[in-house]
Design a protein around this motif. Structure first.
Motif, PDB file in Angstrom:
ATOM      1  N   LEU A  94       0.829  -1.209   0.000  1.00  0.00           N
ATOM      2  CA  LEU A  94       0.000   0.000   0.000  1.00  0.00           C
ATOM      3  C   LEU A  94       0.863   1.258   0.000  1.00  0.00           C
ATOM      4  CD1 LEU A  94      -2.725  -1.132   2.559  1.00  0.00           C
ATOM      5  CD2 LEU A  94      -3.117  -0.617   0.145  1.00  0.00           C
ATOM      6  N   GLN A  95       1.926   1.260   0.806  1.00  0.00           N
ATOM      7  CA  GLN A  95       2.810   2.423   0.850  1.00  0.00           C
ATOM      8  C   GLN A  95       3.476   2.652  -0.501  1.00  0.00           C
ATOM      9  OE1 GLN A  95       3.022   4.641   3.024  1.00  0.00           O
ATOM     10  NE2 GLN A  95       2.592   3.829   5.068  1.00  0.00           N
ATOM     11  N   GLU A 112       3.494   5.902  -5.531  1.00  0.00           N
ATOM     12  CA  GLU A 112       3.344   5.985  -6.987  1.00  0.00           C
ATOM     13  C   GLU A 112       2.282   7.014  -7.372  1.00  0.00           C
ATOM     14  OE1 GLU A 112       2.479   2.111  -8.442  1.00  0.00           O
ATOM     15  OE2 GLU A 112       4.464   1.288  -7.970  1.00  0.00           O
ATOM     16  N   THR A 113       1.199   7.078  -6.602  1.00  0.00           N
ATOM     17  CA  THR A 113       0.153   8.062  -6.926  1.00  0.00           C
ATOM     18  C   THR A 113       0.679   9.483  -6.743  1.00  0.00           C
ATOM     19  OG1 THR A 113      -0.784   8.096  -4.682  1.00  0.00           O
ATOM     20  CG2 THR A 113      -1.665   6.469  -6.218  1.00  0.00           C
ATOM     21  N   TYR A 114       1.507   9.711  -5.692  1.00  0.00           N
ATOM     22  CA  TYR A 114       2.095  11.041  -5.509  1.00  0.00           C
ATOM     23  C   TYR A 114       2.907  11.434  -6.744  1.00  0.00           C
ATOM     24  CZ  TYR A 114       1.153  10.297  -0.503  1.00  0.00           C
ATOM     25  OH  TYR A 114       0.568  10.048   0.708  1.00  0.00           O
ATOM     26  N   GLU A 115       3.734  10.499  -7.199  1.00  0.00           N
ATOM     27  CA  GLU A 115       4.599  10.783  -8.346  1.00  0.00           C
ATOM     28  C   GLU A 115       3.776  11.008  -9.613  1.00  0.00           C
ATOM     29  OE1 GLU A 115       7.154   7.417  -8.441  1.00  0.00           O
ATOM     30  OE2 GLU A 115       8.244   7.959  -6.601  1.00  0.00           O
ATOM     31  N   GLN A 116       2.704  10.231  -9.782  1.00  0.00           N
ATOM     32  CA  GLN A 116       1.858  10.395 -10.967  1.00  0.00           C
ATOM     33  C   GLN A 116       1.168  11.759 -10.969  1.00  0.00           C
ATOM     34  OE1 GLN A 116      -0.738   7.029 -10.700  1.00  0.00           O
ATOM     35  NE2 GLN A 116       0.734   5.593 -11.581  1.00  0.00           N
ATOM     36  N   VAL A 117       0.697  12.187  -9.800  1.00  0.00           N
ATOM     37  CA  VAL A 117       0.048  13.498  -9.711  1.00  0.00           C
ATOM     38  C   VAL A 117       1.042  14.605 -10.037  1.00  0.00           C
ATOM     39  CG1 VAL A 117      -0.986  15.163  -8.124  1.00  0.00           C
ATOM     40  CG2 VAL A 117      -1.750  12.789  -8.101  1.00  0.00           C
ATOM     41  N   GLU A 118       2.257  14.511  -9.487  1.00  0.00           N
ATOM     42  CA  GLU A 118       3.269  15.530  -9.759  1.00  0.00           C
ATOM     43  C   GLU A 118       3.607  15.588 -11.247  1.00  0.00           C
ATOM     44  OE1 GLU A 118       6.619  14.749  -7.302  1.00  0.00           O
ATOM     45  OE2 GLU A 118       5.586  15.246  -5.425  1.00  0.00           O
ATOM     46  N   GLN A 119       3.765  14.422 -11.865  1.00  0.00           N
ATOM     47  CA  GLN A 119       4.074  14.382 -13.295  1.00  0.00           C
ATOM     48  C   GLN A 119       2.942  14.986 -14.115  1.00  0.00           C
ATOM     49  OE1 GLN A 119       4.857  10.269 -14.159  1.00  0.00           O
ATOM     50  NE2 GLN A 119       6.792  10.220 -13.027  1.00  0.00           N
ATOM     51  N   LEU A 150      -7.795   6.598  -6.286  1.00  0.00           N
ATOM     52  CA  LEU A 150      -7.020   5.410  -5.919  1.00  0.00           C
ATOM     53  C   LEU A 150      -6.167   5.688  -4.687  1.00  0.00           C
ATOM     54  CD1 LEU A 150      -5.871   4.060  -9.409  1.00  0.00           C
ATOM     55  CD2 LEU A 150      -7.283   2.848  -7.744  1.00  0.00           C
ATOM     56  N   GLY A 151      -5.556   6.880  -4.658  1.00  0.00           N
ATOM     57  CA  GLY A 151      -4.749   7.246  -3.499  1.00  0.00           C
ATOM     58  C   GLY A 151      -5.559   7.232  -2.217  1.00  0.00           C
ATOM     59  N   MET A 152      -6.796   7.732  -2.279  1.00  0.00           N
ATOM     60  CA  MET A 152      -7.639   7.732  -1.081  1.00  0.00           C
ATOM     61  C   MET A 152      -8.013   6.315  -0.656  1.00  0.00           C
ATOM     62  SD  MET A 152     -10.120  11.079  -1.390  1.00  0.00           S
ATOM     63  CE  MET A 152     -10.577  10.881  -3.107  1.00  0.00           C
TER      64      MET A 152
END
Length: 679
Positions: free
Chosen positions: A294-295, A300-307, A375-377
């Motif tokens: 999960l971590q 990965e979601t953080y990185e996808q949002v930033e990109q 998905l992150g939530m």
């Protein structure tokens, strides 16, 4: 130009035509318009626009703004349906604004919402039984039920969830494949009856689809897999077994009973349409992942949002450069001869394609960000379930994600859990909860929902009082004072709270909020000069503070400081052009103090250019034309204002004055009708 050409998404763009439900719906708006014209019952109208109503609020508004660029009667019909039958207040407002834009181009709806008799909702079992027999017989001959032929997977899943959540279980059953395990070897009647019994216990209502996308890596020509993030209000949790198609919620908010789900559906083609073969509960699968997995996925979601955000910023910069080039080309072509009719048709076609491409790109970006955030939530939900008392950061991350996509109820769910589980951060969590509760209240229409609105505001006040008692943070006192002021109560307490907070902070935003709160209290006490000083202090601290220049101008005007007021009104218009009261009060100043009707008319038309739906400005222009004895133009503006907001006091006053002036006329005056500026 053919209808198919007009609706098509431009080829060669690299954008699939079915990347989002909103994009698919935009491509089908002509079919929706035709379905509206064919409708004879309220249920048929709701079915026609169900794919739009199931979109998130932001997506619906974006859809409407883009539809307004389609200068067609079909677009006007769809906008009228959303204005009349939309379930969200802001969506109905945007639909009305979009209709006005089309009316400015002389494009009007051809469809008229039918009137319904109370007899339409009565049930006659014998007649209904015969109708059911006929419908079943027709289905056997055609191989498909009426209204289901040609549904895309996007249409099918939205229709399925909408029917299911609204109690039309027969309609939902028809969208299941004949061999789908979700049917459970039950007949349509048995399946629907079981779900009605369940729904009577839980009172399922208010479906909300957060995002909808195709899983391209799992899809093929023979089957399509759709992932859906959605939520539903369930007032009670029954002891009996839930339906097979109800997934496991990863989180719920007790305040409204809303539950959040993440599912994927596999579709196959059967009887000339896509139907649901199976469902996978992705939310439950996520809840079973290890904390380490999960971590990793959350990171990965953080990185996808930033990109994605970086890519959007780059695209925005490129678009601004393109707009500058287009403006230069437009200026160079001003002196060229008009194109012939064939070229104009081609331009219309290209403009339509450009609108579709623009909407396609916007919806792709929106759906991708929504899916990543959702998905992150869900990953956060699973981490919270694994270790409910160890990591405040996980809760706060989920709260920020929910707030970012304007899902106030989900934000409230996370903040409520923070309040209950983290005593050390309870003050901060209570303030977050209050913000979410006020946001929920603001989404409801007044009138039918007054009791619910008051309930959420009272809970927000309760949370803020607890926050102040716990940590005495300046922002807690400021927020509580603002809540009291907004309810027009306990002004002495609000004043004390703001004065207590003042020496505790050096933050510019907090200081600005304190001064603005004191200004409002002074205004309520009719201490005009004191209120003006507080607002001027706000302007010194934060020149872009919302509404500050209008409030300064309004108070200067009431203190007969007309030169300063005129300058402040202009500053308000420059910084907040959507604030229509600034145009109206500046026009009033021009009339009453400078006796200049031309300047007053000019500033009102300037306001309408940017705010074409502003009924208050239309009412003000009515009075200007009456002063010029131009009764035809006055009537035109007044009727438009009444169509927009007949209950507005300024509109009603304009009508009264207009009627009095008409009554005093001894004979018709010669018309001085002027052509209205195109807005």
């Amino acid at each position: 130009m053919s209808q198919d050409q007009h609706d098509a998404i431009p080829a060669g763009t690299g954008l699939p035509a079915n990347d989002s439900n909103a994009l698919t719906t935009f491509g089908h708006y002509r079919q929706i318009a035709q379905a509206l014209r064919d409708s004879e019952e309220h249920a048929q109208i709701e079915a026609a626009i169900s794919s739009i109503l199931a979109m998130p609020e932001i997506e619906q508004i974006t859809f409407l703004k883009t539809l307004a660029k389609e200068h067609t009667e079909d677009a006007a019909d769809v906008l009228l349906a959303l204005h009349t039958f939309g379930s969200l207040k802001e969506v109905r407002k945007e639909a009305r604004r979009s209709l006005i834009r089309l009316e400015a181009a002389n494009i009007y709806p051809v469809w008229e919402p039918p009137s319904f008799s109370p007899l339409d909702v009565l049930s006659f079992p014998e007649i209904q039984q015969e109708l059911d027999k006929n419908a079943a017989g027709q289905a056997l001959f055609s191989g498909a039920l009426p209204g289901l032929v040609g549904l895309t997977p996007f249409d099918a899943i939205v229709t399925f969830l909408t029917n299911w959540s609204q109690g039309n279980y027969e309609g939902a059953y028809d969208l299941l494949a004949s061999a789908s395990p979700l049917r459970g070897d039950l007949s349509k009647r048995e399946w629907a009856q079981a779900r009605r019994q369940w729904s009577a216990e839980v009172h399922a209502s208010n479906l909300y689809i957060t995002f909808l996308q195709e899983c391209s890596d799992e899809s093929s020509e023979q089957q399509k897999v759709m992932r859906v993030g959605w939520s539903l209000e369930l007032v009670a949790t029954p002891a009996s077994n839930p339906p097979a198609e109800l997934p496991q919620a990863t989180i719920a908010f007790q305040g409204t009973g809303r539950h959040w789900f993440l599912t994927s559906y596999t579709f196959i083609q059967e009887a000339n349409t896509w139907r649901i073969q199976s469902m996978a509960d992705e939310g439950m699968h996520i809840m079973q992942l290890s904390q380490e997995e999960l971590q990793e996925r959350l990171q990965e979601t953080y990185e996808q949002v930033e990109q994605k955000m970086r890519a959007l910023e780059e695209e925005e910069g490129e678009e601004l450069e393109d707009e500058d080039l287009l403006e230069e080309e437009d200026e160079e072509s001003l002196d060229e001869d008009e194109e012939d009719e064939e070229d104009e048709d081609e331009d219309d076609f290209l403009e339509s394609d450009f609108n579709a491409l623009e909407f396609s790109t916007l919806m792709d970006d929106y759906q991708e960000l929504m899916s990543i955030a959702t998905l992150g939530m869900h990953y956060c939900d699973a981490l919270i379930a694994h270790e409910p008392l160890t990591d405040f950061t996980t809760y706060d991350t989920a709260y920020q994600q929910a707030a970012a996509i304007q899902d106030s109820e989900r934000a409230a769910a996370y903040s409520q859990l923070m309040v209950e589980r983290f005593p050390a951060q309870q003050g901060e969590a209570l303030r977050k909860l209050a913000i979410a509760l006020v946001s929920i209240a603001n989404k409801y229409d007044q009138g039918d929902n007054d009791e619910r609105i008051v309930g959420f505001i009272e809970k927000a006040e309760e949370a803020l009082r607890a926050s102040v008692a716990i940590d005495h943070a300046p922002m807690g006192s400021i927020m509580l004072a603002e809540t009291l002021i907004a309810q027009n109560k306990h002004f002495d307490e609000a004043t004390a709270l703001l004065h207590d907070a003042l020496p505790l902070t050096t933050d510019i935003n907090e200081l600005s909020l304190i001064e603005a709160g004191l200004a409002k209290i002074a205004q309520h006490g009719e201490k005009t000069e004191q209120a003006l000083k507080h607002y001027q202090r706000v302007a010194e601290l934060s020149p872009d503070f919302p509404g500050v220049w209008f409030n300064i101008a309004h108070l200067q005007n009431s203190l007969q400081q007309y030169t300063q007021a005129r300058e402040s009104f202009r500053r308000s218009i420059e910084t907040e052009p959507e604030l229509t009261r600034a145009y109206g009060e500046l026009a009033e100043l021009y009339v009453n103090q400078e006796h200049n009707l031309s300047l007053a008319q000019e500033v009102l038309e300037e306001g309408l250019e940017l705010n074409p739906e502003a009924a208050d400005l239309l009412a003000a222009l009515t009075l200007i034309y009456l002063e010029n004895n131009d009764f035809n133009s006055a009537r035109e503006y007044l009727e438009e204002a009444e169509e927009l907001d007949p209950e507005l006091e300024a509109v009603q006053q304009a009508r009264q004055i207009f009627n009095e002036r008409i009554a005093r006329r001894k004979k018709p005056a010669k018309s001085k009708t002027t052509h209205r500026k195109k807005r």
